[in-house]
Design an enzyme around this catalytic site. Structure first.
Site, short mmCIF file in Angstrom:
data_model
loop_
_atom_site.label_atom_id
_atom_site.label_comp_id
_atom_site.label_asym_id
_atom_site.label_seq_id
_atom_site.Cartn_x
_atom_site.Cartn_y
_atom_site.Cartn_z
N SER A 58 -8.09 -1.18 -3.78
CA SER A 58 -7.28 0.04 -3.83
C SER A 58 -8.25 1.22 -3.71
CB SER A 58 -6.56 0.11 -5.18
OG SER A 58 -6.02 1.39 -5.40
N TYR A 63 -5.70 -0.96 -14.40
CA TYR A 63 -5.65 -1.11 -12.94
C TYR A 63 -6.97 -0.66 -12.32
CZ TYR A 63 -3.60 -0.77 -8.22
OH TYR A 63 -3.31 -0.93 -6.88
P1 NAD Z 1 4.41 -5.59 -4.52
O1 NAD Z 1 4.89 -5.45 -5.92
O2 NAD Z 1 5.30 -5.24 -3.40
O3 NAD Z 1 3.85 -7.05 -4.28
C1 NAD Z 1 3.03 -7.71 -5.20
C2 NAD Z 1 3.09 -9.19 -4.95
O4 NAD Z 1 2.28 -9.84 -5.95
C3 NAD Z 1 4.49 -9.78 -5.07
O5 NAD Z 1 4.70 -10.79 -4.11
C4 NAD Z 1 4.49 -10.39 -6.46
O6 NAD Z 1 5.39 -11.47 -6.64
C5 NAD Z 1 3.06 -10.86 -6.53
N1 NAD Z 1 2.66 -11.11 -7.92
C6 NAD Z 1 2.68 -10.23 -8.96
N2 NAD Z 1 2.34 -10.87 -10.08
C7 NAD Z 1 2.08 -12.16 -9.74
C8 NAD Z 1 1.71 -13.32 -10.47
N3 NAD Z 1 1.53 -13.31 -11.80
N4 NAD Z 1 1.57 -14.48 -9.79
C9 NAD Z 1 1.78 -14.54 -8.46
N5 NAD Z 1 2.14 -13.47 -7.73
C10 NAD Z 1 2.29 -12.30 -8.36
O7 NAD Z 1 3.06 -4.72 -4.48
P2 NAD Z 1 2.17 -4.17 -3.26
O8 NAD Z 1 2.24 -2.70 -3.30
O9 NAD Z 1 2.47 -4.90 -2.01
O10 NAD Z 1 0.72 -4.57 -3.80
C11 NAD Z 1 -0.07 -5.58 -3.22
C12 NAD Z 1 -1.54 -5.32 -3.56
O11 NAD Z 1 -1.95 -4.08 -2.97
C13 NAD Z 1 -1.81 -5.17 -5.06
O12 NAD Z 1 -3.04 -5.80 -5.39
C14 NAD Z 1 -1.92 -3.67 -5.26
O13 NAD Z 1 -2.71 -3.34 -6.36
C15 NAD Z 1 -2.57 -3.28 -3.95
N6 NAD Z 1 -2.38 -1.86 -3.60
C16 NAD Z 1 -1.14 -1.33 -3.42
C17 NAD Z 1 -1.01 -0.01 -3.08
C18 NAD Z 1 0.32 0.63 -2.84
O14 NAD Z 1 0.35 1.86 -2.70
N7 NAD Z 1 1.39 -0.12 -2.76
C19 NAD Z 1 -2.15 0.79 -2.92
C20 NAD Z 1 -3.39 0.24 -3.11
C21 NAD Z 1 -3.50 -1.11 -3.45
#
Ligand code: NAD
Length: 256
Positions: free
Chosen positions: A138, A151
């Site tokens: 991130s 986080y």
């Molecule tokens: P999201 O909530 O849409 O997806 C997260 C996924 O992780 C889901 O499929 C969920 O089921 C899975 N997950 C969560 N807990 C779990 C567990 N205990 N076991 C197995 N699977 C699990 O979120 P996203 O925004 O797509 O985030 C994906 C990654 O990107 C994360 O690591 C997040 O920190 C990172 N990220 C997101 C953003 C953003 O703005 N959305 C920005 C920077 C980084």
């Protein structure tokens, strides 16, 4: 065919990355996530692009389930060429009120699961002299924001882990890189908009303009396709000499 294992690939960024890999028709895909329709998602992408997919619902809080995910991938396809540690959760709270169990869950899912999975696929990658580990960190892997102690710690941690395994993997053509996105409009961010509104005592619209995109020079959410394309490139043979990096895809947030 190569095999890619993507954690948290039944939602948001992981699903977007999976679709970019699927489009090439050069990868078997191992899906993972907690969404109850995970199996259907994997099957429908397999059908849409004419590729082989499986779904494993490992809860990444638990090492034994993580090892089962890795073993299932290796038993099904013989190897994992590309591991994308993407699953992650967020919790927003001032540190004095931050619940212990949220801290532990965030460290387990966002950081420790990447360690367990890397360990589980490492031997095969070493044997075949090819491996690509891509960690979705991130912008918070590079800088902090208030109220996100767990986080930010987990994401800084995964950047450090990425650098370490890049060094260990170099003799075996295993690369490791972290992608550091700014804000991507996914279910995770939708939830944060509400949480931030509460923490700051402001409206959802104000969270988007004054808190989230305020830090990005480009005032747009990052498209998942951009992250998918970057991951595909990092997974390719051309990216052999790119390793140990933490690449911001954050609309200029980290330039400031
Ligand atoms: P999201 O909530 O849409 O997806 C997260 C996924 O992780 C889901 O499929 C969920 O089921 C899975 N997950 C969560 N807990 C779990 C567990 N205990 N076991 C197995 N699977 C699990 O979120 P996203 O925004 O797509 O985030 C994906 C990654 O990107 C994360 O690591 C997040 O920190 C990172 N990220 C997101 C953003 C953003 O703005 N959305 C920005 C920077 C980084």
């Amino acid at each position: 065919m190569k095999t890619v294992l993507i954690t948290g690939s039944t939602s948001g960024i992981g699903l977007g990355i999976a679709r970019e890999f699927a489009k090439t028709k050069q990868y078997n895909i191992v899906f993972n996530g907690l969404e109850t329709n995970g199996k259907e998602i994997a099957e429908s992408i397999g059908k849409e692009f004419g590729i082989s997919t499986i779904f494993h619902g490992a809860n990444l809080m638990y090492p034994e389930q993580i090892y089962d995910l890795a073993n299932t991938a290796i038993n099904t396809y013989g190897k994992v060429d590309v591991l994308i540690n993407n699953a992650g959760i967020q919790y927003v709270s001032p540190v004095e009120d931050f619940p212990d169990e949220k801290w532990n869950a965030i460290i387990s899912i966002n950081l420790s699961s990447a360690f367990y999975l890397t360990k589980a696929v490492w031997k095969k990658m070493k044997e075949q002299r090819f491996g690509r580990i891509i960690n979705i960190a991130s912008a918070h892997g590079l800088v902090a924001s208030e109220f996100k102690s767990a986080y930010v710690a987990s994401k800084h941690g995964i950047v450090g882990f990425t650098k370490t395994i890049a060094l260990e993997g170099a003799p075996f053509n295993i690369t490791a890189n972290a992608i550091c996105p700014g804000y991507v409009k996914t279910p995770l961010v939708e939830k944060q908009i509400d949480d931030q509104a509460k923490a700051h005592g402001i409206s959802r619209e104000e969270v988007i303009s004054k808190v989230m995109l305020y830090k990005q020079a480009v005032k747009e959410f990052i498209p998942v396709e951009t992250l998918g394309q970057l991951a595909l490139f990092l997974a390719s043979e051309s990216a052999t000499t790119i390793t140990g990096t933490a690449i911001p895809v954050d609309g200029g947030w980290n330039a400031q």
